[in-house]
Design an enzyme around this catalytic site. Structure first.
Site, PDB file in Angstrom:
ATOM      1  N   THR A  93      33.475  46.169  34.253  1.00  0.00           N
ATOM      2  CA  THR A  93      32.799  45.307  33.297  1.00  0.00           C
ATOM      3  C   THR A  93      31.517  45.975  32.734  1.00  0.00           C
ATOM      4  O   THR A  93      31.147  45.765  31.565  1.00  0.00           O
ATOM      5  CB  THR A  93      32.573  43.993  33.887  1.00  0.00           C
ATOM      6  OG1 THR A  93      33.769  43.367  34.264  1.00  0.00           O
ATOM      7  CG2 THR A  93      31.944  43.151  32.940  1.00  0.00           C
ATOM      8  N   ASN A 114      29.439  48.398  38.192  1.00  0.00           N
ATOM      9  CA  ASN A 114      28.752  46.791  38.143  1.00  0.00           C
ATOM     10  C   ASN A 114      27.674  46.994  39.056  1.00  0.00           C
ATOM     11  O   ASN A 114      26.504  46.265  38.956  1.00  0.00           O
ATOM     12  CB  ASN A 114      29.796  45.826  38.835  1.00  0.00           C
ATOM     13  CG  ASN A 114      30.776  45.669  37.818  1.00  0.00           C
ATOM     14  OD1 ASN A 114      30.637  45.988  36.481  1.00  0.00           O
ATOM     15  ND2 ASN A 114      31.922  44.980  37.915  1.00  0.00           N
ATOM     16  N   LYS A 175      29.042  35.999  32.236  1.00  0.00           N
ATOM     17  CA  LYS A 175      28.498  36.945  33.063  1.00  0.00           C
ATOM     18  C   LYS A 175      27.167  37.366  32.628  1.00  0.00           C
ATOM     19  O   LYS A 175      26.874  37.709  31.415  1.00  0.00           O
ATOM     20  CB  LYS A 175      29.433  38.269  33.465  1.00  0.00           C
ATOM     21  CG  LYS A 175      30.783  37.771  33.969  1.00  0.00           C
ATOM     22  CD  LYS A 175      31.707  39.056  33.884  1.00  0.00           C
ATOM     23  CE  LYS A 175      33.070  38.914  34.822  1.00  0.00           C
ATOM     24  NZ  LYS A 175      33.559  39.916  34.759  1.00  0.00           N
ATOM     25  N   ASP A 176      25.990  37.680  33.458  1.00  0.00           N
ATOM     26  CA  ASP A 176      24.992  38.214  33.063  1.00  0.00           C
ATOM     27  C   ASP A 176      25.049  39.531  32.433  1.00  0.00           C
ATOM     28  O   ASP A 176      24.430  39.744  31.429  1.00  0.00           O
ATOM     29  CB  ASP A 176      23.955  37.961  34.191  1.00  0.00           C
ATOM     30  CG  ASP A 176      24.420  38.992  35.440  1.00  0.00           C
ATOM     31  OD1 ASP A 176      25.019  40.028  35.339  1.00  0.00           O
ATOM     32  OD2 ASP A 176      24.469  38.214  36.371  1.00  0.00           O
ATOM     33  N   ARG A 177      26.109  40.518  33.099  1.00  0.00           N
ATOM     34  CA  ARG A 177      26.089  41.789  32.464  1.00  0.00           C
ATOM     35  C   ARG A 177      26.672  41.628  31.060  1.00  0.00           C
ATOM     36  O   ARG A 177      26.554  42.552  30.194  1.00  0.00           O
ATOM     37  CB  ARG A 177      26.632  42.666  33.251  1.00  0.00           C
ATOM     38  CG  ARG A 177      28.065  42.187  33.916  1.00  0.00           C
ATOM     39  CD  ARG A 177      28.542  43.027  35.117  1.00  0.00           C
ATOM     40  NE  ARG A 177      29.500  42.683  35.575  1.00  0.00           N
ATOM     41  CZ  ARG A 177      30.079  41.826  36.741  1.00  0.00           C
ATOM     42  NH1 ARG A 177      29.085  41.155  37.343  1.00  0.00           N
ATOM     43  NH2 ARG A 177      31.088  41.503  37.266  1.00  0.00           N
TER      44      ARG A 177
END
Length: 559
Positions: A93, A114, A175-177
């Site tokens: 991701t 990640n 998601k933060d990323r």
């Protein structure tokens, strides 16, 4: 103050490459043009959408079941590349989200996974972790993502804002990323808070939220799904080609539709908000928040272009739990498709149907579950990383003496203990070569390349080498980069199946564009790479490509 210092450091690091990119752009970067040969004004808004964990095969397989104006808008009236791939090996991701709008891969942008281990301390480093900052109005754990500190290069949005200070770049994700990395160094990121059901930014970006964010959160939109059912959008016959629910090998319980949100809770709580991530409802919330951002920030309302990046996370959680071959995944994509149709209708009204370009891609595909592959007669399985590490150390001890010569797997590499090697005065290359030989004796491993080979590019053209080299970063990666054989995965206590390989089921993702004023409609069957998205969007916005971009323009700009 901290953010200004970070941005100044980033600017100094990028300035040389930026000058080169600017020079190249001034020498005739292809641009969209009108029939009379003039370039149209840039789109007022680029809506960049990511479906986390969407393999291209699902878009193709379910095409006949799509709504008239969701994904079909791209396939029937837009441009789509049917053979688009990531050009690197470790398809996860964070690496994918870092690649899309930088135009490069981990060897340059530095997001090798990640998370990874710091080469000196061995401490775990999260891709967007930065303990100097915290979520606004929400609790923050040590490894939560709060800033783009670890992203080593600029994005299209960073270039746009440097050229047009009034431009706005906003990233939104479950998601933060998925929010932070596409937003780049100078945009603003908002992420779903799985403990509260809110969307929040971090103090890296601002001291407090603007009023429109507070208004959105005050309405508690996540609570409306409490005790709501996720029901299939079509009748049972439509899912005949997919795996039925409740396969015995599903690791996640409750793998059956209809699925009731919060069935085990008395009221909405952290467990309920977290469970929404594995459903269509977190994606509906993300698109609702995106609508609020368009209104609150007046995106696309003037002649200064803006970028809105929306990463929809639910599909990845569903696929990890039940596999991309499941009925749940099949239906989840159909749910998303209908959300897109409603969202496009609102974009046409809010921004104007001829004022924006929509782009859709994915951060990676998905491997079929090993059980599915074994049933199809393939060589497939799961391998324990800890068991492999133990066997490698046992083999190294036989040759070099006592000690844990191999420390751990970090991202997609094995890290050796350089301190032990130095203390014992053992030849580092000998340890490295023996570790590689031991890894290749393992049934699951397809290729292993050493730090020296990757740094020196000495095995160019060898199987998987070029992809693996682009996943390896000299500052952050381990000593032996590894890739598993097709249909093999590292075992997990939480994931039925996964991604992260250089094989086509993981690298082949959709690249879809829509914007009739700027984009030539049609199917493009020639092979393309995700790294081409960034320079193509830059061309549409009439700015230079990001300084580290290595991608080739996609062949879809209007002549």
């Amino acid at each position: 103050m901290m953010r200004r210092l970070l941005l100044r450091s980033f600017a100094l690091r990028a300035v040389g490459l930026a000058l080169i990119a600017g020079a190249l752009a001034s020498c005739g970067t292809p641009q969209a043009s009108t029939p009379d040969g003039r370039r149209p004004a840039p789109p007022r808004l680029v809506v960049f959408m990511v479906v986390d964990g969407l393999p291209q095969r699902q878009v193709v397989d379910y095409r006949s079941q799509l709504a008239p104006d969701g994904l079909a808008r791209f396939l029937d009236r837009g441009a789509w590349l049917s053979d688009a791939h990531y050009g690197y090996a470790f398809t996860v991701t964070a690496a994918g989200h870092a690649s899309m709008l930088t135009g490069t891969y981990a060897w340059r942008h530095g997001i090798i996974g990640n998370d990874w281990r710091d080469a000196q301390t061995g401490e775990l480093e999260y891709c967007t972790g930065d303990t100097r900052y915290s979520y606004i109005g929400n609790s923050t754990d040590k490894l939560d993502g709060t800033s783009p500190k670890n992203l080593m290069v600029e994005t299209v949005g960073d270039v746009l804002k440097r050229r047009n200070p009034g431009a706005k770049v906003i990233g939104i994700s479950g998601k933060d990323r998925g929010a932070i990395l596409p937003a780049g160094k100078t945009g603003v990121a908002y992420m779903y808070m799985s403990k509260s059901g809110q969307f929040a930014s971090s103090t890296f970006y601002m001291p407090q939220h603007p009023a429109w964010v507070n208004t959105f959160n005050a309405g508690k939109p996540a609570d409306r799904y409490f005790r709501q059912d996720w029901r299939p959008v079509r009748d049972n016959a439509a899912y005949a080609s997919s795996l039925p629910d409740e396969q015995p090998w599903f690791l996640a319980k409750g793998g059956k539709l209809p699925m009731t949100m919060g069935a085990a809770q008395d009221k909405p709580d952290g467990a309920y908000y977290a469970a929404l991530l594995r459903s269509p409802f977190v994606d509906e919330l993300s698109l609702e928040f995106a609508r609020a951002a368009i209104r609150g920030e007046a995106l696309g309302q003037d002649d200064v272009p803006d970028i809105l990046a929306i990463s929809l996370s639910g599909h990845d959680y569903v696929n990890h739990a039940f596999s991309a071959e499941s009925r749940l995944s099949h239906d989840h994509l159909l749910q998303l498709d209908r959300m897109f149709q409603a969202f496009f209708k609102d974009l046409d009204t809010m921004v104007g149907k001829d004022n924006y370009v929509a782009v859709l891609t994915a951060d990676h595909g998905f491997m079929p579950a090993p059980e599915t592959s074994l049933a199809a007669g393939r060589n497939a399985g799961r391998v324990s990383g800890s068991a492999v590490l133990s066997r490698i150390n046992a083999g190294l001890q036989q040759k070099f003496g006592p000690g844990n010569w191999a420390r751990y797997f970090t991202a997609s590499a094995l890290a050796l203990d350089h301190q032990l090697i130095a203390e014992r005065k053992v030849d580092r290359l000998a340890v490295q070569d023996e570790a590689r030989a031991l890894l290749l004796k393992e049934e699951a491993f397809a290729a292993v390349y050493t730090r020296d080979e990757l740094a020196g590019n000495t095995r160019a053209g060898a199987p998987l080498f070029d992809q693996m080299r682009k996943s390896w970063n000299a500052e952050r990666s381990g000593d032996l980069q590894v890739a598993l054989k097709p249909y093999w995965m590292f075992g997990s206590s939480t994931s039925t199946t996964t991604h992260g390989s250089p094989h086509p089921y993981d690298t082949n993702v959709p690249i879809l564009f829509y914007g009739p004023r700027w984009v030539k409609a049609g199917r493009y069957s020639e092979r393309a790479e995700v790294s081409g998205i960034a320079p193509t969007i830059a061309a549409l916005l009439q700015v230079p490509p990001p300084s580290a971009s290595e991608g080739r323009l996609l062949p879809l700009l209007a002549p």
